[in-house]
Design an enzyme around this catalytic site. Structure first.
Site, PDB file in Angstrom:
ATOM      1  N   GLY A  36       0.828  -1.198   0.000  1.00 12.08           N
ATOM      2  CA  GLY A  36       0.000   0.000   0.000  1.00 12.08           C
ATOM      3  C   GLY A  36       0.864   1.250   0.000  1.00 12.08           C
ATOM      4  O   GLY A  36       1.981   1.251   0.499  1.00 12.08           O
ATOM      5  N   ARG A  99       0.583  -4.791  -5.728  1.00  8.62           N
ATOM      6  CA  ARG A  99       0.611  -6.113  -5.104  1.00  8.62           C
ATOM      7  C   ARG A  99       1.038  -7.098  -6.184  1.00  8.62           C
ATOM      8  O   ARG A  99       0.484  -7.108  -7.278  1.00  8.62           O
ATOM      9  CB  ARG A  99      -0.773  -6.507  -4.582  1.00  8.62           C
ATOM     10  CG  ARG A  99      -1.455  -5.421  -3.741  1.00  8.62           C
ATOM     11  CD  ARG A  99      -0.959  -5.382  -2.327  1.00  8.62           C
ATOM     12  NE  ARG A  99      -1.672  -4.397  -1.521  1.00  8.62           N
ATOM     13  CZ  ARG A  99      -1.367  -4.101  -0.270  1.00  8.62           C
ATOM     14  NH1 ARG A  99      -0.362  -4.715   0.321  1.00  8.62           N
ATOM     15  NH2 ARG A  99      -2.046  -3.202   0.393  1.00  8.62           N
ATOM     16  N   ILE A 176       0.792   3.416   7.090  1.00  8.78           N
ATOM     17  CA  ILE A 176       0.065   4.414   7.872  1.00  8.78           C
ATOM     18  C   ILE A 176      -0.364   3.863   9.226  1.00  8.78           C
ATOM     19  O   ILE A 176      -0.731   4.627  10.119  1.00  8.78           O
ATOM     20  CB  ILE A 176      -1.168   4.960   7.110  1.00  8.78           C
ATOM     21  CG1 ILE A 176      -2.252   3.885   6.967  1.00  8.78           C
ATOM     22  CG2 ILE A 176      -0.761   5.519   5.755  1.00  8.78           C
ATOM     23  CD1 ILE A 176      -3.578   4.439   6.485  1.00  8.78           C
ATOM     24  N   ASP A 177      -0.333   2.536   9.405  1.00  6.53           N
ATOM     25  CA  ASP A 177      -0.823   1.933  10.646  1.00  6.53           C
ATOM     26  C   ASP A 177       0.176   2.011  11.798  1.00  6.53           C
ATOM     27  O   ASP A 177      -0.188   1.764  12.940  1.00  6.53           O
ATOM     28  CB  ASP A 177      -1.183   0.460  10.416  1.00  6.53           C
ATOM     29  CG  ASP A 177      -2.392   0.289   9.515  1.00  6.53           C
ATOM     30  OD1 ASP A 177      -3.263   1.173   9.543  1.00  6.53           O
ATOM     31  OD2 ASP A 177      -2.454  -0.706   8.780  1.00  6.53           O
ATOM     32  N   GLY A 220      -6.937   0.379  10.453  1.00  7.49           N
ATOM     33  CA  GLY A 220      -6.256  -0.328  11.531  1.00  7.49           C
ATOM     34  C   GLY A 220      -6.848  -1.712  11.705  1.00  7.49           C
ATOM     35  O   GLY A 220      -7.515  -2.005  12.694  1.00  7.49           O
ATOM     36  N   HIS A 310      -9.944   5.198   2.503  1.00  9.34           N
ATOM     37  CA  HIS A 310      -8.645   5.500   1.897  1.00  9.34           C
ATOM     38  C   HIS A 310      -8.314   6.982   1.872  1.00  9.34           C
ATOM     39  O   HIS A 310      -7.218   7.362   1.434  1.00  9.34           O
ATOM     40  CB  HIS A 310      -8.587   4.919   0.487  1.00  9.34           C
ATOM     41  CG  HIS A 310      -8.326   3.442   0.485  1.00  9.34           C
ATOM     42  ND1 HIS A 310      -9.302   2.534   0.836  1.00  9.34           N
ATOM     43  CD2 HIS A 310      -7.201   2.729   0.229  1.00  9.34           C
ATOM     44  CE1 HIS A 310      -8.794   1.305   0.764  1.00  9.34           C
ATOM     45  NE2 HIS A 310      -7.527   1.394   0.412  1.00  9.34           N
ATOM     46  N   ARG A 574      12.901  30.780 -10.951  1.00  7.37           N
ATOM     47  CA  ARG A 574      12.576  31.714  -9.873  1.00  7.37           C
ATOM     48  C   ARG A 574      13.077  31.152  -8.546  1.00  7.37           C
ATOM     49  O   ARG A 574      12.941  29.955  -8.274  1.00  7.37           O
ATOM     50  CB  ARG A 574      11.076  31.982  -9.806  1.00  7.37           C
ATOM     51  CG  ARG A 574      10.666  32.893  -8.650  1.00  7.37           C
ATOM     52  CD  ARG A 574       9.260  33.407  -8.844  1.00  7.37           C
ATOM     53  NE  ARG A 574       9.200  34.337  -9.971  1.00  7.37           N
ATOM     54  CZ  ARG A 574       8.073  34.858 -10.458  1.00  7.37           C
ATOM     55  NH1 ARG A 574       6.909  34.490  -9.926  1.00  7.37           N
ATOM     56  NH2 ARG A 574       8.110  35.691 -11.467  1.00  7.37           N
ATOM     57  N   ARG A 663      12.109  36.329  -5.484  1.00  2.00           N
ATOM     58  CA  ARG A 663      10.993  36.852  -4.703  1.00  2.00           C
ATOM     59  C   ARG A 663      11.273  36.639  -3.221  1.00  2.00           C
ATOM     60  O   ARG A 663      11.977  35.709  -2.845  1.00  2.00           O
ATOM     61  CB  ARG A 663       9.683  36.151  -5.077  1.00  2.00           C
ATOM     62  CG  ARG A 663       9.234  36.362  -6.521  1.00  2.00           C
ATOM     63  CD  ARG A 663       8.734  37.793  -6.749  1.00  2.00           C
ATOM     64  NE  ARG A 663       8.186  37.948  -8.091  1.00  2.00           N
ATOM     65  CZ  ARG A 663       8.893  38.252  -9.167  1.00  2.00           C
ATOM     66  NH1 ARG A 663      10.215  38.401  -9.068  1.00  2.00           N
ATOM     67  NH2 ARG A 663       8.314  38.396 -10.337  1.00  2.00           N
ATOM     68  N   GLN A 671       3.039  31.641  11.292  1.00  2.00           N
ATOM     69  CA  GLN A 671       3.540  30.375  11.830  1.00  2.00           C
ATOM     70  C   GLN A 671       3.001  30.067  13.224  1.00  2.00           C
ATOM     71  O   GLN A 671       3.098  28.939  13.692  1.00  2.00           O
ATOM     72  CB  GLN A 671       5.073  30.402  11.865  1.00  2.00           C
ATOM     73  CG  GLN A 671       5.702  30.496  10.504  1.00  2.00           C
ATOM     74  CD  GLN A 671       7.125  31.007  10.576  1.00  2.00           C
ATOM     75  OE1 GLN A 671       8.073  30.225  10.558  1.00  2.00           O
ATOM     76  NE2 GLN A 671       7.301  32.310  10.676  1.00  2.00           N
TER      77      GLN A 671
END
Length: 790
Positions: A36, A99, A176-177, A220, A310, A574, A663, A671
């Protein structure tokens, strides 16, 4: 169990950059992403690619994961420096993931081996989950047999087989788990928490409006990390995770809890978070729809279900994931280049903010142990096997979720005040501290406007419902000032006496630390100041001594540099010069520089002169003449007295004339604003609870003859996160390691990240400054019993 930074530098000084380049010259390596996708994978691909090229290796990008490795051809492409330009901020993986059933077969792995040998690749970096990394280890173990088979089939010569006799494997965990044992965090987990918190914040507004209960299902299947941390960071009323199924009769307990929240806390809504793999004590799944029907039937609440799915994998990676991926990717290349046939396949993990090399087999076995413990209903053990951070999160969530207004009062009261500039996460710390204090029977006072408010008597009693909904609020709801107490000591003493304040909890930045130090030193003149005091560091500058991180810093780093880079990416030739806050402390500029792939980050701690500026301009001009079409320069607001933001802007504009235009952007107080990140909510919440536990202990220890009298150095402390341990350090000890003129610690741990920033921007820097990871064994972190199980 880590060597000191200086010891590692001494050890590394034996291997300079030129020697490493000679070692790596002609060697080929490849990187692939598998399984994944996870936010941050692109940052890892970028770091591996650029570091590989930097040390002189040939780097290949394997597209479509193991499927691309099996198919070969155009799926394996030679990379150059610009192949990974402008991908650090992208979600997903630009080289694709798939996969691959073919790789699970012997025939598929033979094809994969042939495709690597054909390109001369003997070093492979795999970014994926435990399945992908396990497959990589099988591939490495079979390598010699696979080559023999290719020789027998006549697909490669015996000479080619001997030349490529060894395959080195290094893994990066993209999941992500956060379910892989041995590393504090996996790539993608923090970004997923950002997506979850964005949705929870949005849902809370509609839930408040309609007096609804919401059931949120997060990912999860086997690990409850996302559910647990999002519940802690949002103040959810109930959470279901696979590692800790609820006790029998949980339906009654949960409904009673939801009713209590609305009755005692004055809340108009309820939030329940459930991991998709949640089960009861008998292993039966607990679905989000079952919970919804239960709440509607028992309590009559209007209840809705939201399944996040997802969306948690989507979006841009958080600053933490970009920095994590960069650290791990750089270390992965060094590990590959140093590997020998005897070196076991390793995973690059994070431990106490330092990259470490972990034997892959040990990590996989340890990860499997967690599932085994859950299958055998040894749930307490499963939580411990997840690691100290997971266990701490679970214990703190339980302590907060089941707190109740007290039935009896204690003899103590404490005041909470915010000092210094506002920082996201302050309110989360206040909320958890207030409710922890009230549950212990203490009287809790809030103070408006810091020490000035304390002097002026701007003190009010706080109730349980006073802090409802504070966790996700930015800035400081109590109000904050930079005023120090020395000019108002007599008035502060009067207020403390008037309200019979027994302890102080000060949440803020360097002024908070300095203010408590002043009060401590005034104890010899005022007995009323002989009370326990603790500081929770909360400042975007991350300049308070006694802690690696301050509440609010993570939110500030995430803030707005991406918008500037996004604007720059729409233009050609730039350069943007961006000024960040932070006072004299360069943490904000350095971390943001790594997170956005800046070309340079000028800070006070890393002195520079006009020759350095000239070199940087020439370096950027050369890149602009080739394929790079944009640049980003960060400057800490007080990095140099004379080389101001305006000066640097004019210098780059003048020297870049005809090549690029320039720039300037001053981020300023932008912030300090915005909703706190998941890390800052979680961090503030945990520190608030632990600070009250500490204050309660000190109050009890120093209560004599009907009053509190605390005058020892150990009763005035900074609570901080040092490596992986929450510690309390007396302000008197910290005084010796503080640069008061520049308002920061004399030694700053994060400076060791600076060489990585320069190397990934292609500057020829001294490799002696890089601190390599070391091999650590996962079993060292386990008990004897757990090792026997393994």
């Amino acid at each position: 169990f880590f060597c000191s930074y200086e010891e590692k530098r001494l050890k590394m000084s034996l291997m300079d950059l030129e020697k490493l380049k000679m070692t790596c010259a002609g060697r080929a390596m490849a990187v692939l992403t598998s399984g994944g996708d996870a936010q941050g994978m692109n940052a890892a691909v970028r770091a591996v690619t650029r570091m590989g090229i930097y040390v002189g290796a040939k780097v290949y990008l394997i597209h479509e994961g193991y499927q691309g490795l099996v198919d070969g051809g155009d799926n394996i492409k030679l990379a150059n420096w610009h192949s990974v330009t402008n991908i650090i901020q992208l979600g997903g993986t630009v080289i694709g993931s798939a996969r691959c059933k073919a790789f699970m077969t012997r025939e598929g792995r033979v094809s994969a081996a042939f495709n690597l040998v054909k390109k001369g690749i003997t070093n492979l970096c795999v970014c994926g989950g435990d399945g992908s990394l396990t497959g990589a280890n099988i591939f490495r173990n079979e390598w010699s047999d696979l080559l023999d088979e290719l020789v027998k089939k006549g697909r490669i010569t015996d000479t080619m087989a001997k030349k490529h006799y060894n395959l080195n494997i290094v893994g990066l965990v993209g999941s992500i788990d956060n379910d892989f044992c041995g590393t504090d965090m996996t790539i993608g987990a923090d970004s997923a928490l950002h997506r979850i918190m964005e949705i929870i914040d949005a849902i809370m507004t509609t839930a408040q409006s309609h007096q609804r209960a919401f059931v949120l299902e997060v990912m999860g299947r086997h690990c409850g990390y996302l559910a647990l941390v999002s519940a802690l960071a949002s103040g959810a009323d109930w959470v279901f995770i696979p590692e800790a199924p609820p006790q029998e009769g949980w339906e009654d307990n949960m409904c009673a809890r939801l009713e209590g929240v609305r009755h005692n806390g004055g809340s108009r809504m309820n939030i329940i978070i459930v991991a998709e793999g949640a089960i009861d004590r008998n292993g039966k799944p607990i679905s989000s729809n079952y919970i919804k029907d239960l709440v509607q039937k028992r309590l009559g609440y209007d209840t809705r279900v939201t399944v996040l799915g997802h969306v948690q994998r989507g979006g841009i990676p958080s600053a933490f994931d970009r920095i994590l991926s960069s650290i791990l990717g750089v270390e992965a290349v060094i590990a590959l280049m140093e590997a020998t046939p005897e070196t076991p396949a390793c995973v690059i993990g994070l431990s106490a903010n330092q990259a470490v090399r972990l034997p892959l087999v040990e990590c996989v076995e340890m990860t499997k142990l967690v599932q085994t413990a859950m299958n055998e209903k040894r749930f307490d053990e499963a939580i411990k096997l997840r690691g100290g951070s997971f266990e701490s999160n679970w214990n703190i969530y339980k302590s907060l979720a089941f707190l109740k207004p007290p039935q009896s009062k204690s003899n103590f009261s404490f005041a909470i005040l915010n000092v210094g500039a506002p920082a996201a996460g302050m309110n989360a710390a206040v909320r958890s501290a207030v409710r922890s204090g009230l549950s212990r029977g203490h009287k809790v006072y809030g103070v408006n406007d810091g020490f000035l408010g304390l002097a002026n008597g701007a003190v009010f009693e706080m109730e349980w419902h006073s802090v409802a909904g504070w966790t996700g609020q930015g800035s400081s709801l109590l109000g904050t000032k930079r005023t120090l107490p020395n000019c108002h000591l007599e008035k502060i003493v009067e207020t403390i006496s008037k309200f019979e304040i027994s302890a102080l909890l000060v949440i803020g930045g360097f002024e908070a630390y300095q203010g408590v130090l002043e009060i401590y030193e005034a104890r010899t003149h005022y007995d009323e100041l002989c009370i326990p005091m603790v500081i929770i560091p909360a400042t975007i500058s991350n300049n308070v001594p006694g802690t690696f991180f301050s509440v609010g810093t993570d939110t500030a780093v995430n803030c707005s540099c991406d918008k500037i880079k996004q604007s720059a990416s729409g233009t050609k030739r730039r350069v943007f010069v961006v000024e960040t806050m932070g006072g004299y402390c360069g943490y904000l500029a350095s971390s943001t520089g790594i997170a956005v792939g800046a070309d340079a980050a000028y800070i006070f701690e890393d002195p520079f002169n006009i020759h350095d500026l000239k070199t940087n301009v020439e370096h950027l001009s050369e890149k602009m003449k080739k394929d790079v079409q944009r640049g980003l320069i960060l400057r800490n607001e007080k990095c140099h007295e004379n080389y101001t933001t305006d000066f640097i802007h004019k210098l780059y504009s003048s020297e870049g004339k005809g090549i690029f235009d320039c720039r300037v952007n001053v981020l300023g107080h932008l912030q300090q604003g915005g909703a706190p990140s998941p890390f800052d909510r979680n961090f503030g919440t945990k520190l608030g609870v632990k600070a009250i536990e500490w204050l309660s202990e000190k109050l009890t220890e120093n209560y004599r003859q009907g009053r509190v009298f605390a005058n020892s150095p150990e009763t005035a402390c900074v609570i901080g996160l040092n490596r992986k341990v929450v510690s309390f350090t007396p302000v008197t000890e910290l005084k010796e390691i503080t640069d008061f003129e520049h308002r920061m610690p004399k030694v700053e741990w994060w400076l060791k990240l600076r060489p990585m920033l320069k190397m990934l921007a292609k500057y020829q820097t001294s490799f002696n400054e890089y601190v390599p990871g070391e091999i650590e064994h996962v079993t060292r972190l386990m008990s004897a019993t757990e090792q026997n199980i393994l």
